[in-house]
Design a protein around this motif. Structure first.
Motif, PDB file in Angstrom:
ATOM      1  N   ARG A  39      15.349  10.345  68.317  1.00  0.00           N
ATOM      2  CA  ARG A  39      15.504  10.935  69.652  1.00  0.00           C
ATOM      3  C   ARG A  39      16.888  10.708  70.241  1.00  0.00           C
ATOM      4  O   ARG A  39      17.415  11.553  70.943  1.00  0.00           O
ATOM      5  CB  ARG A  39      14.466  10.362  70.606  1.00  0.00           C
ATOM      6  CG  ARG A  39      13.075  10.849  70.320  1.00  0.00           C
ATOM      7  CD  ARG A  39      12.117  10.306  71.345  1.00  0.00           C
ATOM      8  NE  ARG A  39      10.759  10.719  71.024  1.00  0.00           N
ATOM      9  CZ  ARG A  39       9.713  10.318  71.685  1.00  0.00           C
ATOM     10  NH1 ARG A  39       9.837   9.475  72.683  1.00  0.00           N
ATOM     11  NH2 ARG A  39       8.509  10.739  71.347  1.00  0.00           N
ATOM     12  N   LYS A  40      17.460   9.552  69.988  1.00  0.00           N
ATOM     13  CA  LYS A  40      18.755   9.219  70.596  1.00  0.00           C
ATOM     14  C   LYS A  40      19.924   9.880  69.884  1.00  0.00           C
ATOM     15  O   LYS A  40      20.811  10.428  70.525  1.00  0.00           O
ATOM     16  CB  LYS A  40      18.954   7.707  70.612  1.00  0.00           C
ATOM     17  CG  LYS A  40      17.986   6.996  71.523  1.00  0.00           C
ATOM     18  CD  LYS A  40      18.197   5.505  71.501  1.00  0.00           C
ATOM     19  CE  LYS A  40      17.158   4.827  72.377  1.00  0.00           C
ATOM     20  NZ  LYS A  40      17.222   3.378  72.277  1.00  0.00           N
ATOM     21  N   THR A  41      19.952   9.814  68.554  1.00  0.00           N
ATOM     22  CA  THR A  41      21.119  10.288  67.808  1.00  0.00           C
ATOM     23  C   THR A  41      20.972  11.724  67.313  1.00  0.00           C
ATOM     24  O   THR A  41      21.986  12.372  67.029  1.00  0.00           O
ATOM     25  CB  THR A  41      21.384   9.399  66.576  1.00  0.00           C
ATOM     26  OG1 THR A  41      20.273   9.510  65.680  1.00  0.00           O
ATOM     27  CG2 THR A  41      21.596   7.953  66.985  1.00  0.00           C
ATOM     28  N   GLY A  42      19.749  12.217  67.180  1.00  0.00           N
ATOM     29  CA  GLY A  42      19.529  13.557  66.651  1.00  0.00           C
ATOM     30  C   GLY A  42      19.636  13.625  65.141  1.00  0.00           C
ATOM     31  O   GLY A  42      19.509  14.693  64.553  1.00  0.00           O
ATOM     32  N   LYS A  43      19.874  12.492  64.505  1.00  0.00           N
ATOM     33  CA  LYS A  43      19.967  12.459  63.035  1.00  0.00           C
ATOM     34  C   LYS A  43      18.566  12.368  62.443  1.00  0.00           C
ATOM     35  O   LYS A  43      17.637  11.883  63.063  1.00  0.00           O
ATOM     36  CB  LYS A  43      20.792  11.262  62.575  1.00  0.00           C
ATOM     37  CG  LYS A  43      22.252  11.349  62.950  1.00  0.00           C
ATOM     38  CD  LYS A  43      23.015  10.160  62.424  1.00  0.00           C
ATOM     39  CE  LYS A  43      24.489  10.264  62.774  1.00  0.00           C
ATOM     40  NZ  LYS A  43      25.247   9.134  62.258  1.00  0.00           N
ATOM     41  N   CYS A  44      18.454  12.825  61.206  1.00  0.00           N
ATOM     42  CA  CYS A  44      17.192  12.779  60.489  1.00  0.00           C
ATOM     43  C   CYS A  44      16.771  11.320  60.286  1.00  0.00           C
ATOM     44  O   CYS A  44      17.600  10.456  59.999  1.00  0.00           O
ATOM     45  CB  CYS A  44      17.343  13.476  59.139  1.00  0.00           C
ATOM     46  SG  CYS A  44      15.862  13.434  58.123  1.00  0.00           S
ATOM     47  N   ARG A  45      15.486  11.048  60.424  1.00  0.00           N
ATOM     48  CA  ARG A  45      14.971   9.693  60.198  1.00  0.00           C
ATOM     49  C   ARG A  45      14.683   9.431  58.731  1.00  0.00           C
ATOM     50  O   ARG A  45      14.202   8.366  58.376  1.00  0.00           O
ATOM     51  CB  ARG A  45      13.701   9.470  61.023  1.00  0.00           C
ATOM     52  CG  ARG A  45      14.000   9.367  62.512  1.00  0.00           C
ATOM     53  CD  ARG A  45      12.780   9.132  63.338  1.00  0.00           C
ATOM     54  NE  ARG A  45      12.075   7.944  62.918  1.00  0.00           N
ATOM     55  CZ  ARG A  45      10.832   7.663  63.305  1.00  0.00           C
ATOM     56  NH1 ARG A  45      10.184   8.476  64.086  1.00  0.00           N
ATOM     57  NH2 ARG A  45      10.245   6.573  62.883  1.00  0.00           N
TER      58      ARG A  45
END
Length: 167
Positions: A39-45
């Protein structure tokens, strides 16, 4: 009935759903993809979910795409485990699973244990407990499995023994 598949080992960088959908274009238009992002970085988990229409399509999809490279990493595809009820976690949390030649089993999270109140006082009590028989009892307790999870622990030990004997 639609089947949800877990796609793991994705790179932890910005990935768009369309990029993953393009990789799976040969599977047809009947599939849907959902990339799980921080949610914070927008990067894939590091994982996503793909929904296919039937069990047969799911098996074909797994056979075709499991181990295929995506952005320089081989992806892992398997059937997603159902979410646990009552945890209140967001949609798309990674299922805890262990895979052994296509068989997926659930590894339950340990239940929280109630914490004992710490008694006030100095280090003398702590030192007194660590000397003599008190320290031995505490060490023995740490090696005893929680009886609620003893059955699951035994299953995991068997799976691990089977895995090491196959290697």
């Amino acid at each position: 009935m639609p089947v949800r598949l877990y796609v793991g080992n994705l790179p932890k960088e910005p990935i768009e759903r369309q990029a993953l959908q393009e990789m799976f274009a040969e599977a047809g238009d009947s599939i849907t993809t959902k990339v799980i992002k921080d949610r914070k970085t927008g990067k894939c988990r590091g994982f996503a979910f793909v929904t296919v229409p039937t069990d047969e399509a799911a098996d074909e999809f797994i056979e075709k795409y499991n181990g295929q490279p995506f952005m320089d990493s081989p992806i892992r595809v398997e059937k997603a485990l159902p979410r646990s009820k009552g945890k209140g976690k967001e949609d798309g949390d990674q299922p805890q699973s262990s895979s052994e030649e296509g068989a997926t089993t659930t590894v339950p999270a340990p239940a929280p244990t109630p914490k004992a109140k710490k008694s006030g006082g100095g280090g003398a009590k702590k030192r007194g407990r660590s000397q003599g028989g008190g320290g031995d009892q505490r060490n023995n307790e740490s090696f005893q499995p929680d009886p609620r999870w003893a059955g699951e622990l035994a299953k995991l030990k068997e799976m691990l023994a089977a895995q090491t004997s196959n290697s």
